[in-house]
Motif scaffolding. Structure first.
Motif, short mmCIF file in Angstrom:
data_model
loop_
_atom_site.label_atom_id
_atom_site.label_comp_id
_atom_site.label_asym_id
_atom_site.label_seq_id
_atom_site.Cartn_x
_atom_site.Cartn_y
_atom_site.Cartn_z
N ILE A 237 0.73 -1.26 0.00
CA ILE A 237 -0.01 -0.02 0.15
C ILE A 237 0.86 1.11 0.02
O ILE A 237 1.81 1.49 0.90
CB ILE A 237 -0.94 0.02 1.30
CG1 ILE A 237 -1.68 -1.28 1.19
CG2 ILE A 237 -1.74 1.14 1.26
CD1 ILE A 237 -2.40 -1.49 2.58
N ASP A 238 0.67 2.32 -0.91
CA ASP A 238 1.23 3.44 -0.98
C ASP A 238 0.23 4.41 -0.91
O ASP A 238 -0.74 4.24 -0.97
CB ASP A 238 1.98 3.51 -2.26
CG ASP A 238 3.11 4.59 -2.34
OD1 ASP A 238 3.30 5.25 -1.10
OD2 ASP A 238 4.01 4.46 -3.23
N GLN A 239 1.09 5.59 -0.74
CA GLN A 239 -0.02 7.12 -0.83
C GLN A 239 0.14 7.64 -1.98
O GLN A 239 1.24 7.67 -2.44
CB GLN A 239 0.41 7.85 0.50
CG GLN A 239 0.14 7.12 1.67
CD GLN A 239 -1.39 6.65 1.92
OE1 GLN A 239 -2.34 7.61 1.56
NE2 GLN A 239 -1.51 5.69 2.44
N ALA A 240 -0.95 8.19 -2.62
CA ALA A 240 -0.92 8.91 -3.76
C ALA A 240 0.01 10.10 -3.49
O ALA A 240 -0.01 10.83 -2.45
CB ALA A 240 -2.28 9.28 -4.40
N SER A 241 0.79 10.58 -4.78
CA SER A 241 1.52 11.90 -4.74
C SER A 241 0.72 12.85 -5.19
O SER A 241 -0.02 12.89 -6.15
CB SER A 241 2.76 11.64 -5.57
OG SER A 241 3.45 12.75 -5.66
N HIS A 242 0.36 14.05 -4.30
CA HIS A 242 -0.30 15.25 -4.79
C HIS A 242 0.77 16.23 -5.59
O HIS A 242 0.31 17.21 -6.00
CB HIS A 242 -0.98 15.71 -3.67
CG HIS A 242 -1.75 14.72 -2.79
ND1 HIS A 242 -3.22 14.49 -3.49
CD2 HIS A 242 -1.55 14.25 -1.80
CE1 HIS A 242 -3.93 13.63 -2.88
NE2 HIS A 242 -2.92 13.49 -1.71
#
Length: 371
Positions: A237-242
């Motif tokens: 699981i990764d976090q989206a880059s903004h």
């Protein structure tokens, strides 16, 4: 006449890369695809994590791996500290006998650090991970289950954004479906750098400065006569880059790495020596060619005589304008069907267009790119 021919040739290249090849693979996978024989076994595994200046994340990442439902006596974790300038080494030394920290005084880069980690590993199966992500429940068991099939040499997990419960964009749904079809046909040639595994005896040392270790490893596995599987239940699981600029440069680096890989593995260009030539050529190489084909199609439609080509030229300009909006304003684009996918398409092809000059100008001394 020449402009019209160029227009249709360019269109055929784009159509094969993004429509014809995926459809062909979907049909072939349904007809001749085969899943491996998975088993509920627990081979000894060595989880290899190469890090550089990861003081803030490394301890949490280690604990995340050790919290997996996997027999403690059959798991070891090697953290290779690649010449960090912060407190990464100290942060990685948690109180657990399964963890070994290897400190490298010189900064070798990720490929060199991985080579050192593998050299010290004892497990039957090597598991490669990154510091940025976390594992979903049961990820390690799902990742090693396909190794019950002796034909399987490598296994990729699946990278998801957020908690995995969201609705991924159209582009990435299509991409994941294509990779799954390739895996069923035995021609999957790229894995997720965030979670993938390999039989230890199949590891081929990665040349220094190699950008795409997550393609070097599966391609070497395929050349050795083994297949690479995609375990979709093994989730990282990764976090989206903004940060749009950061995301673009990440894609640019990855695509430039494909050119580097061709230089380091010229066997890829041989239809006779490369066992997955059609898949690699259609999925990877043509993706590097597509932006040039799109430019040819645009210019050719401007030059070709007749109302059809005038209309084609205008339609392309409008499509690119919409895609640019989808790329620059993702929050706004989500309100319009297909616009996010168009923005992703434009972003990836812009990165692909610049990937060749970027690879030629690549600074080999910049061994790590922090995200």
């Amino acid at each position: 006449m020449i402009a019209a021919v160029l227009f249709w040739v360019a269109l055929c290249i784009v159509g094969h890369a993004y429509v014809g090849y995926p459809v062909f693979m979907a049909i072939l996978a349904r007809w001749r695809g085969r899943d491996p024989l998975c088993g509920d076994h627990a081979p000894t595994i060595s989880v290899v994590l190469a890090v550089h200046d990861e003081e803030a994340r490394v301890a949490g990442r280690i604990r995340d791996v050790l919290a997996q439902d996997y027999p403690a006596g059959r798991l070891e974790m090697l953290v290779v500290n690649d010449g960090s300038r912060d407190g990464t080494s100290q942060a990685a030394r948690i109180d657990d006998a399964r963890v070994r920290v290897i400190d490298l005084e010189a900064n070798l880069g990720k490929s060199g650090a991985l080579n050192r980690g593998v050299a010290a590993a004892n497990g039957e199966i090597l598991v490669f991970i990154d510091a940025r992500q976390s594992f979903g429940p049961g990820a390690l068991r799902a990742l090693v289950a396909p190794f019950a099939d002796p034909s399987v040499g490598g296994v990729s997990g699946e990278l998801v954004i957020g908690d995995g419960g969201g609705n991924p964009g159209l582009y990435w749904r299509m991409e994941k479906r294509l990779r799954h079809d390739e895996a069923r046909l035995g021609c999957l040639h790229g894995v997720s750098g965030a979670i993938h595994a390999l039989r230890r005896e199949l590891f081929v040392p990665i040349p220094p400065g190699t950008v795409l270790d997550d393609m070097w490893t599966p391609l070497q596995t395929l050349l050795a006569g083994h297949r690479v599987w995609m375990a979709r239940d093994a989730i990282a699981i990764d976090q989206a880059s903004h940060d749009l600029a950061e995301e673009f440069h990440r894609k640019l680096r990855t695509l430039a790495g494909n050119w580097q890989l061709i230089e380091r593995m010229p066997v890829l260009l041989s239809p006779l020596a490369n066992p997955v030539f059609l898949a690699w050529f259609s999925h990877k190489f043509l993706r590097l060619v597509v932006p040039w084909a799109l430019l040819v199609a645009l210019l050719a439609s401007a030059w070709a005589p007749g109302p059809f080509y005038r209309l084609a030229f205008v339609v392309q300009l409008l499509a690119y304008a919409g895609a640019a909006l989808g790329w620059a304003r993702p929050a706004l684009a989500r309100r319009v069907p297909l616009l996010p996918a168009a923005g992703m398409f434009l972003m990836l092809n812009s990165a692909a267009l610049l990937s060749l000059p970027a690879s030629l100008a690549w600074d080999g001394n910049r061994l790590w790119r922090k995200h």
